[in-house]
Design a protein around this motif. Structure first.
Motif, PDB file in Angstrom:
ATOM      1  N   TRP A 160      31.566  40.690  47.307  1.00 26.54           N
ATOM      2  CA  TRP A 160      31.812  39.572  46.259  1.00 26.54           C
ATOM      3  C   TRP A 160      32.798  38.653  46.846  1.00 26.54           C
ATOM      4  O   TRP A 160      32.587  37.379  46.790  1.00 26.54           O
TER       5      TRP A 160
ATOM      6  N   ALA B 297      32.703  34.548  41.539  1.00 25.40           N
ATOM      7  CA  ALA B 297      32.427  35.643  42.630  1.00 25.40           C
ATOM      8  C   ALA B 297      33.722  36.215  42.894  1.00 25.40           C
ATOM      9  O   ALA B 297      33.980  37.462  43.386  1.00 25.40           O
TER      10      ALA B 297
ATOM     11  N   THR C 220      34.905  38.328  40.360  1.00 28.68           N
ATOM     12  CA  THR C 220      34.161  39.632  40.489  1.00 28.68           C
ATOM     13  C   THR C 220      34.691  40.657  41.513  1.00 28.68           C
ATOM     14  O   THR C 220      34.833  41.802  41.094  1.00 28.68           O
ATOM     15  N   ALA C 221      35.260  40.205  42.461  1.00 27.87           N
ATOM     16  CA  ALA C 221      35.689  40.812  43.752  1.00 27.87           C
ATOM     17  C   ALA C 221      36.893  41.473  43.171  1.00 27.87           C
ATOM     18  O   ALA C 221      37.321  42.767  43.382  1.00 27.87           O
TER      19      ALA C 221
ATOM     20  N   SER D   3      36.039  43.981  40.756  1.00 33.30           N
ATOM     21  CA  SER D   3      35.577  45.300  41.458  1.00 33.30           C
ATOM     22  C   SER D   3      36.496  46.268  41.981  1.00 33.30           C
ATOM     23  O   SER D   3      36.547  47.595  41.927  1.00 33.30           O
TER      24      SER D   3
ATOM     25  N   GLN E 129      29.527  45.078  37.630  1.00 35.40           N
ATOM     26  CA  GLN E 129      29.852  43.973  38.280  1.00 35.40           C
ATOM     27  C   GLN E 129      28.772  42.782  38.070  1.00 35.40           C
ATOM     28  O   GLN E 129      29.363  41.710  38.236  1.00 35.40           O
TER      29      GLN E 129
ATOM     30  N   PHE F  41      29.976  39.197  36.659  1.00 32.74           N
ATOM     31  CA  PHE F  41      29.753  37.960  37.443  1.00 32.74           C
ATOM     32  C   PHE F  41      28.836  37.003  36.616  1.00 32.74           C
ATOM     33  O   PHE F  41      29.225  35.783  36.556  1.00 32.74           O
TER      34      PHE F  41
END
Length: 159
Positions: A16, A42, A45-46, A49, A62, A66
């Motif tokens: 991500w 993104a 989302t990283a 995650s 995820q 996102f």
């Protein structure tokens, strides 16, 4: 083919983060502000995650995170931050240094003869020419009325 799938799945924060940086690089080339929001999604989302509770950070979770973040940020960007897309008008005197002198008061440092002399404006001496053909004396105040080349067009300051 299996090696490629093993590289992609399971998705990690690094995937991500790379996507966020790639989208940000493309956005800097395009300048549309649309990919900026998707890039931020993104990046978020990283973070999700990397720090999500075990089980909620599956690839489906995820992608869902996102998708919601990207849609929400694009809508937010198109409504709340819509002013970011407008082009800013150039400042009227930007890169026009001589036009910044218009209307300013200067002091005669060399008596005028035939309508030409020298004035001090701020800490700089300028060649000057009167617009009305007058010849102000040394120490007199004049107002910058215009510019021509690297010289000033001045008129006597009213007391």
């Amino acid at each position: 083919m299996d090696a490629l799938i093993d590289l992609i799945w399971p998705l990690s924060a690094w995937h991500w983060l790379v996507l966020a940086l790639v989208l940000l690089a493309i956005e800097t080339m395009l300048g549309t502000f649309d990919l900026l929001w998707v890039s931020i999604a993104a990046g978020a989302t990283a973070v999700f995650s990397a720090f999500a509770i075990i089980g909620s950070h599956s690839w489906q979770g995820q992608f869902l995170f996102f998708a919601v973040a990207a849609v929400g940020l694009v809508v937010l960007g198109r409504t709340v931050f819509a002013d970011m897309r407008k082009k800013v008008a150039e400042h009227p005197t930007l890169n026009r240094l001589m036009s910044r002198t218009l209307g300013q008061r200067a002091t005669v440092i060399a008596a005028f003869a035939n309508g030409q002399g020298r004035v001090r404006l701020g800490d700089t001496e300028w060649p000057a020419e009167t617009t009305d053909g007058s010849n102000p004396d040394t120490g007199a105040s004049v107002i910058v009325d215009g510019t021509e080349g690297n010289g000033l067009k001045v008129k006597p300051a009213s007391a």
